[in-house]
Design a protein around this motif. Structure first.
Motif, PDB file in Angstrom:
ATOM      1  N   GLU A 451      21.853  43.780  21.618  1.00  0.00           N
ATOM      2  CA  GLU A 451      21.246  44.662  20.514  1.00  0.00           C
ATOM      3  C   GLU A 451      20.511  43.784  19.664  1.00  0.00           C
ATOM      4  N   TYR A 452      21.294  42.521  19.220  1.00  0.00           N
ATOM      5  CA  TYR A 452      20.518  41.468  18.305  1.00  0.00           C
ATOM      6  C   TYR A 452      19.588  40.990  19.152  1.00  0.00           C
ATOM      7  N   LEU A 453      19.593  40.542  20.182  1.00  0.00           N
ATOM      8  CA  LEU A 453      18.533  39.615  21.053  1.00  0.00           C
ATOM      9  C   LEU A 453      17.377  40.561  21.185  1.00  0.00           C
ATOM     10  N   TYR A 454      17.416  41.857  21.198  1.00  0.00           N
ATOM     11  CA  TYR A 454      16.452  42.933  21.283  1.00  0.00           C
ATOM     12  C   TYR A 454      15.434  42.727  20.206  1.00  0.00           C
ATOM     13  N   THR A 455      15.976  42.385  19.027  1.00  0.00           N
ATOM     14  CA  THR A 455      15.382  42.200  17.725  1.00  0.00           C
ATOM     15  C   THR A 455      14.341  41.153  17.715  1.00  0.00           C
ATOM     16  N   HIS A 456      14.447  40.256  18.817  1.00  0.00           N
ATOM     17  CA  HIS A 456      13.482  39.096  18.884  1.00  0.00           C
ATOM     18  C   HIS A 456      12.112  39.517  19.371  1.00  0.00           C
ATOM     19  N   PRO A 457      11.254  39.401  18.609  1.00  0.00           N
ATOM     20  CA  PRO A 457       9.702  39.774  18.886  1.00  0.00           C
ATOM     21  C   PRO A 457       9.255  39.495  20.296  1.00  0.00           C
ATOM     22  N   ASP A 458       9.745  38.382  21.198  1.00  0.00           N
ATOM     23  CA  ASP A 458       9.327  38.063  22.331  1.00  0.00           C
ATOM     24  C   ASP A 458      10.005  38.678  23.520  1.00  0.00           C
ATOM     25  N   VAL A 459      11.118  39.243  23.195  1.00  0.00           N
ATOM     26  CA  VAL A 459      12.192  39.757  24.333  1.00  0.00           C
ATOM     27  C   VAL A 459      11.817  41.144  24.472  1.00  0.00           C
ATOM     28  N   ALA A 460      11.663  41.414  26.035  1.00  0.00           N
ATOM     29  CA  ALA A 460      11.165  42.730  26.293  1.00  0.00           C
ATOM     30  C   ALA A 460      12.577  43.245  26.727  1.00  0.00           C
ATOM     31  N   ASP A 461      13.418  42.422  27.546  1.00  0.00           N
ATOM     32  CA  ASP A 461      14.658  43.190  28.025  1.00  0.00           C
ATOM     33  C   ASP A 461      15.527  41.959  28.120  1.00  0.00           C
ATOM     34  N   VAL A 462      17.065  42.376  27.759  1.00  0.00           N
ATOM     35  CA  VAL A 462      17.871  41.367  27.890  1.00  0.00           C
ATOM     36  C   VAL A 462      19.461  41.972  28.511  1.00  0.00           C
ATOM     37  N   SER A 463      20.178  41.078  29.081  1.00  0.00           N
ATOM     38  CA  SER A 463      21.278  41.495  29.612  1.00  0.00           C
ATOM     39  C   SER A 463      22.377  40.423  29.408  1.00  0.00           C
ATOM     40  N   VAL A 464      23.435  40.625  28.900  1.00  0.00           N
ATOM     41  CA  VAL A 464      24.389  39.442  28.725  1.00  0.00           C
ATOM     42  C   VAL A 464      25.703  39.672  29.560  1.00  0.00           C
ATOM     43  N   ILE A 465      26.069  38.533  30.017  1.00  0.00           N
ATOM     44  CA  ILE A 465      27.171  38.615  30.853  1.00  0.00           C
ATOM     45  C   ILE A 465      28.254  37.375  30.622  1.00  0.00           C
ATOM     46  N   GLY A 466      29.652  37.515  30.741  1.00  0.00           N
ATOM     47  CA  GLY A 466      30.447  36.190  30.450  1.00  0.00           C
ATOM     48  C   GLY A 466      30.510  35.481  31.972  1.00  0.00           C
ATOM     49  N   VAL A 467      30.537  34.391  31.789  1.00  0.00           N
ATOM     50  CA  VAL A 467      30.588  33.348  32.995  1.00  0.00           C
ATOM     51  C   VAL A 467      31.685  32.469  32.723  1.00  0.00           C
ATOM     52  N   PRO A 468      32.488  32.187  34.011  1.00  0.00           N
ATOM     53  CA  PRO A 468      33.815  31.459  33.828  1.00  0.00           C
ATOM     54  C   PRO A 468      33.648  30.200  33.300  1.00  0.00           C
ATOM     55  N   ASP A 469      34.606  29.793  32.230  1.00  0.00           N
ATOM     56  CA  ASP A 469      34.423  28.243  31.677  1.00  0.00           C
ATOM     57  C   ASP A 469      35.730  27.845  31.504  1.00  0.00           C
ATOM     58  N   PRO A 470      36.012  26.660  32.053  1.00  0.00           N
ATOM     59  CA  PRO A 470      37.489  26.008  31.966  1.00  0.00           C
ATOM     60  C   PRO A 470      38.145  25.899  30.528  1.00  0.00           C
ATOM     61  N   ARG A 471      37.175  25.588  29.338  1.00  0.00           N
ATOM     62  CA  ARG A 471      37.708  25.500  28.286  1.00  0.00           C
ATOM     63  C   ARG A 471      38.084  26.715  27.400  1.00  0.00           C
ATOM     64  N   ARG A 536      27.142  30.703  40.390  1.00  0.00           N
ATOM     65  CA  ARG A 536      26.694  29.731  41.348  1.00  0.00           C
ATOM     66  C   ARG A 536      26.027  28.618  40.756  1.00  0.00           C
ATOM     67  N   GLU A 537      24.843  29.045  40.228  1.00  0.00           N
ATOM     68  CA  GLU A 537      23.865  27.983  39.607  1.00  0.00           C
ATOM     69  C   GLU A 537      24.823  26.947  38.774  1.00  0.00           C
ATOM     70  N   LEU A 538      25.699  27.343  38.018  1.00  0.00           N
ATOM     71  CA  LEU A 538      26.544  26.369  37.037  1.00  0.00           C
ATOM     72  C   LEU A 538      27.584  25.790  37.776  1.00  0.00           C
ATOM     73  N   GLY A 539      27.795  26.104  38.953  1.00  0.00           N
ATOM     74  CA  GLY A 539      28.980  25.586  39.672  1.00  0.00           C
ATOM     75  C   GLY A 539      30.338  25.909  39.241  1.00  0.00           C
ATOM     76  N   VAL A 540      30.630  27.416  38.702  1.00  0.00           N
ATOM     77  CA  VAL A 540      31.962  27.615  38.112  1.00  0.00           C
ATOM     78  C   VAL A 540      32.435  28.814  38.950  1.00  0.00           C
ATOM     79  N   ASP A 541      33.751  28.774  39.100  1.00  0.00           N
ATOM     80  CA  ASP A 541      34.389  29.919  39.694  1.00  0.00           C
ATOM     81  C   ASP A 541      34.591  31.294  39.178  1.00  0.00           C
ATOM     82  N   GLY A 542      33.895  32.093  39.878  1.00  0.00           N
ATOM     83  CA  GLY A 542      33.786  33.525  39.034  1.00  0.00           C
ATOM     84  C   GLY A 542      35.009  34.307  39.392  1.00  0.00           C
ATOM     85  N   ALA A 543      36.345  33.982  39.226  1.00  0.00           N
ATOM     86  CA  ALA A 543      37.451  34.844  39.650  1.00  0.00           C
ATOM     87  C   ALA A 543      37.497  36.226  38.788  1.00  0.00           C
ATOM     88  N   PHE A 544      37.629  35.760  37.597  1.00  0.00           N
ATOM     89  CA  PHE A 544      38.146  36.787  36.530  1.00  0.00           C
ATOM     90  C   PHE A 544      37.042  37.587  35.913  1.00  0.00           C
TER      91      PHE A 544
END
Ligand code: AMP
Length: 548
Positions: A451-471, A536-544
């Motif tokens: 919802e916050y990113l939608y307020t950017h004038p150049d953003v037509a659509d946005v979708s946010v996800i979590g990707v695994p991170d070791p830290r 896959r692009e980041l080379g991290v394991d997407g288990a959880f």
């Protein structure tokens, strides 16, 4: 093959506490007035139980003098400090509802929670590191119609506020305290919402005092325990499992630093001879990685808790062996259930203590249901874990429809977490139904960021996800579709757009520009596929992560 259903109720030889939080502190102060209640390491201040009670009574009387009464909402927006604890117990003594505001919040989030709770007084830090709280409060305060007073902790305004305590006689405070009921709301904790705005989980004295008390019971707390709390007070991990868990057992609260600092935490454990240490997995990972870790004397540690997000078995093992926390436990819960629903026991074997989130808490019921049918599933099968009992919140502040979406007619809180109960009653958390990201123990609903990113004038659509991170366990990635003709946005530009407006942990770490999102036939964005692609692009394991 077991046909037993996934249901458990927590037995206990010890009954629930039937008192308000203030009465519990008064008892502790009467039992051991000179015993140390609170140590604030950054400032070197120390408070006995008599000091903490006296200070909290002063806050309570000053609030009454300022025209605040039982049930009024009083906010606190500050990193951990001794004043936070005095405000927590001061509001509890006179019955004002403490509204915890996440110190990582920025102006748009502060404005929302102050307005939604109809906050009357706000206690705020004036500044911390790069956060100029005073400037942010001055920007927001004029827009909150109910806000009458802002008190900057530790500053001249704080002294002036406290000096008004003399206007209210101690007997007047006793009269107000005696009129409180333990089922009254005493705390609102805002949790991220799927609908884009945080929801105010409203908790009673009974909810949080008992949850803190039983967390402490299961950790075997007593007056000799010294509990090191690098976890934030605005969250139940700090103010319930920590502060209430300690005070209800006459133990000592140790504040290692205003915000999490791994080296300062180890130093505090060593110097203060702490017996217990809390943290989300990310914190323990950072502590184990501190330069010169092996040089710290952590032999005073006996126990502690890891909770808030999936706790890797390897990290648990290192905490046990290298931090001397032989009795360390894992807890599972959520703000809406005060928070803890399951916890490991001190005498559990290593397997149960590292590979499960424990079993049901005393006086609490849990069951695991098929989310489609609501039927309780047999032991060993996956379903949504639900909690019932004294610990379930009163509801979301002023949002009865949202409350009804999560608490059913029989009183069960539907957590949105997927779990399996074993034959021995121990539980594993295996995923989430809800579209939630947990980054370093902080919950983030993608919708808030979107919802916050939608307020950017150049953003037509946005979708946010979590990707695994070791830290951090998970990191935030945003897929952005630009408006025709817009200049490409990079991660730096997105960061600049978010900084100061939304909490730093919600700012995307990765940005991917796309023309389309993967869709289901029914037109829903397939976040699972997005997550696979980005992982896959980041080379991290997407288990959880979320399963839908
Ligand atoms: P909060 O309301 O901030 O306390 O966050 C609650 C959520 O954190 C839960 O609904 C779970 O998704 C997650 N959580 C808490 N404790 C654990 C744990 N021990 N293992 C896995 N997930 C957890």
């Amino acid at each position: 093959m077991s046909h037993r259903l996934s249901y458990a109720s927590g037995e206990s030889a010890v009954g629930l506490l039937g008192q308000a939080i203030g009465a519990n502190l008064e008892e502790a102060a009467a039992a051991h007035p000179d015993h140390e209640a609170l140590v604030d390491c950054p400032t070197g201040r120390r408070y006995s139980y008599a000091d903490l009670l006296g200070w909290s009574q002063q806050v309570a009387r000053a609030l009454l003098a300022a025209g605040v009464g039982p049930g009024d909402r009083v906010g606190i927006w500050a990193p951990n400090c001794a004043e936070w604890v005095a405000v927590q117990f001061g509001t509890a003594l006179m019955g004002a509802v403490l509204v915890n505001v996440n110190p990582a919040y920025r102006t748009s989030e502060l404005a929302y929670v102050a307005g939604q709770s109809r906050m009357k007084v706000l206690f705020s830090a004036s500044a911390h590191r790069t956060s100029d709280y005073r400037a942010m409060v001055e920007e927001v305060a004029p827009t909150v119609v109910t806000l009458e007073q802002v008190v900057y902790l530790g500053e001249e305004e704080w002294e002036r506020f406290l000096s008004r305590a003399v206007e209210v006689a101690p007997e007047e405070l006793s009269r107000v305290s005696a009129g409180l009921s333990f089922d009254d709301p005493i705390n609102i904790q805002y949790t991220s919402g799927t609908t884009g705005f945080p929801k105010g989980a409203t908790l009673s004295h009974h909810n949080i005092l008992n949850n803190g008390f039983f967390v402490g019971e299961l950790l075997g707390y007593g007056p000799t325990d010294r509990v090191c709390l690098p976890v934030p007070f605005y969250h139940c991990f700090g103010m319930v499992m920590g502060n209430l868990g300690a005070v209800s057992h006459g133990s000592t609260i140790v504040i290692p630093a205003p915000v999490f600092d791994p080296a300062a935490t180890l130093r505090a454990v060593e110097i203060e001879r702490c017996t217990s240490l809390y943290g989300v997995p990310t914190m323990f990972i950072a502590e184990l990685a501190v330069d010169g870790f092996a040089g710290f004397d952590l032999t005073s540690l006996r126990t502690g808790l890891m909770a808030g997000s999936p706790c890797p078995v390897e990290v648990m093992k290192r905490v046990r062996d290298e931090m001397h926390m032989g009795e360390v436990g894992i807890a599972y819960g959520m703000t809406e259930t005060s928070p803890v629903s399951t916890q490991t026991r001190a005498d559990d074997d290593v397997e149960r203590r590292t590979a499960t989130v424990g079993r049901v808490m005393p006086h609490v019921e849990i069951k695991i249901v098929d989310p489609a049918t609501g039927r309780t599933v047999p032991v060993g099968e996956t379903g949504e874990i639900c909690t019932r009992g004294y610990s379930v919140m009163l509801g979301y502040w002023d949002e009865p429809e949202k409350t009804a979406e999560v608490i059913d007619g029989a009183g069960w809180m539907h957590t949105g977490d997927l779990a399996v109960m074993r034959d021995d009653g121990y539980v594993n958390i295996v995923g989430r139904i809800k579209d939630l990201i947990i980054r370093g123990g902080e919950n983030i609903y993608p919708r808030e960021v979107e919802e916050y990113l939608y307020t950017h004038p150049d953003v037509a659509d946005v979708s946010v996800i979590g990707v695994p991170d070791p830290r951090y366990g998970e990191e935030i990635a945003a897929w952005i579709k630009l408006r025709p003709g817009a200049e490409p946005l990079d991660v730096e530009a997105v960061r600049r757009f978010c900084t100061g407006r939304i909490a730093h942990q919600k700012i995307p770490r990765y940005v991917r520009l796309v023309d389309e999102f993967p869709m289901t036939v029914t037109g829903k964005i397939r976040k699972v596929e997005m997550r696979e692609v980005t992982s896959r692009e980041l080379g991290v394991d997407g288990a959880f992560g979320p399963t839908a």
